[in-house]
Design a protein around this motif. Structure first.
Motif, PDB file in Angstrom:
ATOM      1  N   SER A  88       0.834  -1.196   0.000  1.00 45.28           N
ATOM      2  CA  SER A  88       0.000   0.000   0.000  1.00 45.28           C
ATOM      3  C   SER A  88       0.871   1.248   0.000  1.00 45.28           C
ATOM      4  N   LEU A  89       0.288   2.343  -0.433  1.00 42.23           N
ATOM      5  CA  LEU A  89       0.980   3.629  -0.412  1.00 42.23           C
ATOM      6  C   LEU A  89       1.399   3.978   1.011  1.00 42.23           C
ATOM      7  N   GLU A  90       0.503   3.763   1.962  1.00 45.00           N
ATOM      8  CA  GLU A  90       0.803   4.083   3.357  1.00 45.00           C
ATOM      9  C   GLU A  90       1.998   3.281   3.870  1.00 45.00           C
ATOM     10  N   GLN A  91       2.035   1.997   3.518  1.00 44.85           N
ATOM     11  CA  GLN A  91       3.120   1.117   3.960  1.00 44.85           C
ATOM     12  C   GLN A  91       4.463   1.580   3.413  1.00 44.85           C
ATOM     13  N   LEU A  92       4.514   1.899   2.116  1.00 41.03           N
ATOM     14  CA  LEU A  92       5.785   2.275   1.484  1.00 41.03           C
ATOM     15  C   LEU A  92       6.217   3.680   1.915  1.00 41.03           C
ATOM     16  N   ALA A  93       5.252   4.559   2.128  1.00 39.20           N
ATOM     17  CA  ALA A  93       5.596   5.900   2.621  1.00 39.20           C
ATOM     18  C   ALA A  93       6.202   5.806   4.023  1.00 39.20           C
ATOM     19  N   SER A  94       5.639   4.934   4.848  1.00 37.58           N
ATOM     20  CA  SER A  94       6.151   4.745   6.212  1.00 37.58           C
ATOM     21  C   SER A  94       7.572   4.200   6.191  1.00 37.58           C
ATOM     22  N   LEU A  95       7.874   3.410   5.171  1.00 41.09           N
ATOM     23  CA  LEU A  95       9.203   2.802   5.040  1.00 41.09           C
ATOM     24  C   LEU A  95      10.297   3.859   4.973  1.00 41.09           C
ATOM     25  N   VAL A  96       9.969   5.038   4.406  1.00 35.85           N
ATOM     26  CA  VAL A  96      10.975   6.097   4.262  1.00 35.85           C
ATOM     27  C   VAL A  96      10.612   7.334   5.084  1.00 35.85           C
ATOM     28  N   GLY A  97       9.707   7.162   6.055  1.00 32.53           N
ATOM     29  CA  GLY A  97       9.391   8.242   6.987  1.00 32.53           C
ATOM     30  C   GLY A  97       8.705   9.441   6.377  1.00 32.53           C
ATOM     31  N   MET A  98       7.800   9.207   5.413  1.00 31.42           N
ATOM     32  CA  MET A  98       7.084  10.301   4.774  1.00 31.42           C
ATOM     33  C   MET A  98       5.578  10.069   4.887  1.00 31.42           C
ATOM     34  N   THR A  99       4.816  11.137   4.776  1.00 28.22           N
ATOM     35  CA  THR A  99       3.368  10.980   4.724  1.00 28.22           C
ATOM     36  C   THR A  99       2.986  10.431   3.355  1.00 28.22           C
ATOM     37  N   PRO A 100       1.874   9.727   3.232  1.00 28.22           N
ATOM     38  CA  PRO A 100       1.461   9.178   1.932  1.00 28.22           C
ATOM     39  C   PRO A 100       1.364  10.228   0.830  1.00 28.22           C
TER      40      PRO A 100
END
Length: 294
Positions: free
Chosen positions: A203-215
């Motif tokens: 998910s977008l949320e999962q991958l954004a969290s991976l690099v410390g960014m908001t979706p």
């Protein structure tokens, strides 16, 4: 009979650096193939021909110039809808160990050529303005009798082509089995994660969290650095792996569908046709017409 892709035995000898074939013909009749050496292929007057490089299939216009630097990237120029009575093709094949630790291509003067050769592992198609820059030099290349001067001219042509940042990679990185690259550590981290987990739900949320960014911020950042939105990129990676399995395995279409992260067979078939111009069965058949020669 064993089916597969023709492995071409090129005319280059052990002590040869390059070979140039300059020919006029009425049709393309050589089958899909691959070879160990690099190839720069220039075609003029073949509008309507279909160029296949890896999992890329495109109908070309009047001018076409492609550089291929992978020994495992299948390619072919097919007649398709080309009606020309005079196809002019110049093929330059050459040896170049540009990735060795002591290679001069890793030094600053050759940096642009090095980067271009790396990108060309996926096949690299040049825009018309780049082709016109080197058009007459490519046509004259076969007429240079002195070997040293011919090699120098080839390097000069490669340098001119390396200035064009808008050349396009053709095969997907997943199909060509090349490492993903980016000038952003965040993008690299996400790309590597996707390549390792393309079979899984993401998910977008999962991958954004991976690099410390908001979706929202990550979605914009990813598009800026890759030219694709996240969902498009994930689909391309999955389709690249699927296309490679279609060639390298005898797995059924449905098995390949599930193993590459698609939820339904109908969605897989629809996306494959949309991106590759044919359905998975047709794609497999296209690559399975010729006996392998090693």
């Amino acid at each position: 009979m064993e089916q597969g892709v023709l492995r071409e035995i090129t005319p280059l000898g052990e002590n040869d650096f390059m070979y140039v074939a300059d020919r006029h013909k009425k049709e393309f009749d050589y089958p899909i193939h691959l070879h160990e050496i690099f190839e720069l292929n220039f075609v003029v007057g073949a509008s309507g021909c279909r160029r296949v490089v890896g999992d890329s299939s495109e109908v070309i216009g009047n001018l076409d110039l492609v550089l291929i630097t992978s020994p495992d990237l299948e390619h072919v120029w097919e007649q398709y809808e080309c009606k020309s009575e005079d196809i002019h093709e110049v093929t330059v094949q050459f040896h170049l160990n540009f990735e060795s630790p002591t290679s001069p291509f890793k030094t600053n003067p050759y940096k642009s050529i090095y980067n271009m050769l790396i990108r060309a592992k996926q096949g690299l198609a040049f825009p018309d303005e780049a082709i016109m820059t080197v058009y007459h030099r490519l046509v004259r290349l076969s007429k240079i009798e002195e070997g040293f001067l011919a090699v120098q001219e080839l390097f000069s042509i490669l340098y001119e082509l390396s200035k064009f940042d808008n050349a396009r990679e053709l095969a997907s990185s997943a199909f060509a089995k090349v490492e993903v690259a980016s000038d952003s550590k965040r993008i690299m981290k996400v790309k590597n994660y996707i390549d390792q987990h393309y079979k899984d739900e993401m998910s977008l949320e999962q991958l954004a969290s991976l690099v410390g960014m908001t979706p929202t911020a990550f979605s914009r950042y990813f598009k800026q650095h890759t030219g694709k939105n996240l969902s498009e990129y994930i689909v391309d990676i999955r389709l690249g792996h699927a296309a490679r399995q279609l060639i390298d395995t005898t797995d059924s279409i449905s098995e390949i569908c599930w193993s590459t992260g698609f939820n339904t067979l109908s969605n897989f078939n629809r996306l494959f046709r949309k991106r590759k111009g044919c359905n998975p069965t047709e794609f497999r058949e296209k690559y399975c017409k010729t006996k392998i020669i090693v």
